[in-house]
Design a protein around this motif. Structure first.
Motif, mmCIF file in Angstrom:
data_model
loop_
_atom_site.group_PDB
_atom_site.id
_atom_site.type_symbol
_atom_site.label_atom_id
_atom_site.label_comp_id
_atom_site.label_asym_id
_atom_site.label_seq_id
_atom_site.Cartn_x
_atom_site.Cartn_y
_atom_site.Cartn_z
ATOM 1 N N GLU A 175 -5.278 34.661 23.670
ATOM 2 C CA GLU A 175 -6.226 33.556 23.855
ATOM 3 C C GLU A 175 -6.797 33.512 25.272
ATOM 4 O O GLU A 175 -7.477 32.554 25.640
ATOM 5 C CB GLU A 175 -5.538 32.229 23.517
ATOM 6 N N GLY A 176 -6.484 34.546 26.067
ATOM 7 C CA GLY A 176 -7.080 34.650 27.393
ATOM 8 C C GLY A 176 -6.295 34.016 28.524
ATOM 9 O O GLY A 176 -6.821 33.841 29.630
ATOM 10 N N PHE A 177 -5.035 33.688 28.285
ATOM 11 C CA PHE A 177 -4.212 33.100 29.336
ATOM 12 C C PHE A 177 -3.682 34.170 30.285
ATOM 13 O O PHE A 177 -3.326 35.273 29.870
ATOM 14 C CB PHE A 177 -3.015 32.358 28.734
ATOM 15 N N ARG A 178 -3.608 33.820 31.566
ATOM 16 C CA ARG A 178 -2.860 34.607 32.544
ATOM 17 C C ARG A 178 -1.464 34.011 32.616
ATOM 18 O O ARG A 178 -1.293 32.791 32.669
ATOM 19 C CB ARG A 178 -3.517 34.537 33.913
ATOM 20 N N ILE A 179 -0.459 34.867 32.635
ATOM 21 C CA ILE A 179 0.927 34.410 32.627
ATOM 22 C C ILE A 179 1.507 34.519 34.034
ATOM 23 O O ILE A 179 1.563 35.608 34.611
ATOM 24 C CB ILE A 179 1.785 35.244 31.644
ATOM 25 N N TRP A 180 1.926 33.374 34.570
ATOM 26 C CA TRP A 180 2.590 33.329 35.869
ATOM 27 C C TRP A 180 4.082 33.134 35.644
ATOM 28 O O TRP A 180 4.479 32.333 34.789
ATOM 29 C CB TRP A 180 2.071 32.164 36.705
ATOM 30 N N ALA A 181 4.906 33.835 36.414
ATOM 31 C CA ALA A 181 6.357 33.651 36.354
ATOM 32 C C ALA A 181 6.873 33.379 37.755
ATOM 33 O O ALA A 181 6.503 34.059 38.714
ATOM 34 C CB ALA A 181 7.030 34.892 35.770
ATOM 35 N N SER A 182 7.718 32.378 37.878
ATOM 36 C CA SER A 182 8.300 32.027 39.171
ATOM 37 C C SER A 182 9.620 32.767 39.359
ATOM 38 O O SER A 182 10.527 32.655 38.535
ATOM 39 C CB SER A 182 8.537 30.513 39.238
ATOM 40 N N ALA A 183 9.733 33.548 40.435
ATOM 41 C CA ALA A 183 10.954 34.317 40.704
ATOM 42 C C ALA A 183 11.140 34.465 42.207
ATOM 43 O O ALA A 183 10.191 34.336 42.984
ATOM 44 C CB ALA A 183 10.883 35.690 40.038
ATOM 45 N N LEU A 184 12.370 34.747 42.622
ATOM 46 C CA LEU A 184 12.672 34.855 44.048
ATOM 47 C C LEU A 184 12.348 36.232 44.609
ATOM 48 O O LEU A 184 11.955 36.366 45.766
ATOM 49 C CB LEU A 184 14.155 34.533 44.295
ATOM 50 N N SER A 185 12.518 37.257 43.786
ATOM 51 C CA SER A 185 12.314 38.625 44.291
ATOM 52 C C SER A 185 11.207 39.331 43.523
ATOM 53 O O SER A 185 10.875 38.957 42.398
ATOM 54 C CB SER A 185 13.616 39.426 44.186
ATOM 55 N N GLY A 186 10.633 40.346 44.155
ATOM 56 C CA GLY A 186 9.552 41.107 43.537
ATOM 57 C C GLY A 186 8.326 40.264 43.281
ATOM 58 O O GLY A 186 7.573 40.513 42.336
ATOM 59 N N ALA A 187 8.120 39.267 44.130
ATOM 60 C CA ALA A 187 7.062 38.286 43.878
ATOM 61 C C ALA A 187 6.115 38.165 45.067
ATOM 62 O O ALA A 187 6.444 38.527 46.194
ATOM 63 C CB ALA A 187 7.687 36.931 43.579
ATOM 64 N N GLU A 188 4.930 37.626 44.795
ATOM 65 C CA GLU A 188 3.944 37.340 45.825
ATOM 66 C C GLU A 188 3.914 35.833 46.083
ATOM 67 O O GLU A 188 4.157 35.038 45.171
ATOM 68 C CB GLU A 188 2.552 37.776 45.373
#
Length: 248
Positions: A175-188
């Motif tokens: 459906e055109g969503f961008r998926i964001w995930a909150s994490a401590l490592s490997g993240a921006e």
């Protein structure tokens, strides 16, 4: 009004008592809420209030007259109440079976187990203007009394669904969503990511974080910079910061 219920052995009282447990709630499709504020929010949001339980020394508010009312004595009331200082009013409410979640902003919750955290996330998602909340497997029951109290009525304002998160993410991507995930490592850092028109944010378990299978599906893995000496932020605080950033 019917005769006052005075025995904890009464069949209705036994039924209400079962609604304190997840198994009983699922079987009945009902849950309990306590206090005038929550019950008025449920009524204002057009949730189906099945009946209202009033303690014997309480005046019945005029707005309760639209519903079935059960008067009970103090012993019975305290037997079914779940708060330390109950206000003398409880409602039995039907679970809201929402099937769709239209909108552009979704909060996906992966195995959050603390009732206060989940309730606060629901309240904050409501305040931030998110459109729906999807609860994955292992997440505390949304109809847990501590969750409900922590939402401060927001449970009745925003759709909360229980779904398989992998399947949900697949649908949202189509459906055109961008998926964001909150994490401590490997993240921006979250504030370096451009916010698209449709965003689904995943928040993970307080200790273990987001499952790897879900992280692999994320378009962006983000973190919140820590400037002090704390190891991490509380899950509900992190969710709040990210939701408000996404809503801009």
């Amino acid at each position: 009004m019917k005769n006052m219920i005075t025995s904890v052995q009464n069949q209705k009282v036994k039924y209400w008592k079962k609604l304190q447990k997840r198994k009983g709630r699922i079987k009945a499709g009902m849950f309990l809420i306590e206090g005038y504020h929550l019950i008025e929010e449920a009524k204002r949001s057009n949730w189906d209030i099945h009946e209202i339980i009033i303690k014997e020394d309480q005046q019945v508010p005029d707005w309760c007259m639209d519903f079935t009312i059960e008067k009970v004595n103090k012993t019975v009331f305290h037997h079914i109440a779940q708060t330390e200082s109950p206000q003398g009013i409880i409602a039995v409410v039907k679970m809201n079976q929402t099937e769709c979640y239209p909108g552009n902003y979704m909060l996906l919750i992966d195995a959050v187990q603390d009732p206060g955290n989940l309730g606060t996330m629901i309240r904050t998602a409501d305040a931030a203007g998110f459109d729906a909340i999807i609860l994955g497997e292992g997440t505390v029951d949304v109809y847990n009394d501590k969750v409900i109290r922590s939402t401060q009525g927001s449970l009745f304002h925003i759709p909360v669904l229980q779904r398989n998160l992998l399947e949900t993410i697949s649908i949202l991507k189509k459906e055109g969503f961008r998926i964001w995930a909150s994490a401590l490592s490997g993240a921006e850092p979250y504030n370096q990511i451009e916010v698209e028109d449709k965003v689904a944010l995943i928040i993970g378990n307080e200790g273990a974080g987001i499952q790897d299978t879900l992280l692999h599906e994320a378009d962006s893995i983000v973190n919140i910079p820590i400037y002090g000496r704390a190891e991490s932020l509380n899950a509900s605080i992190a969710a709040g910061i990210l939701m408000y950033y996404i809503r801009g």
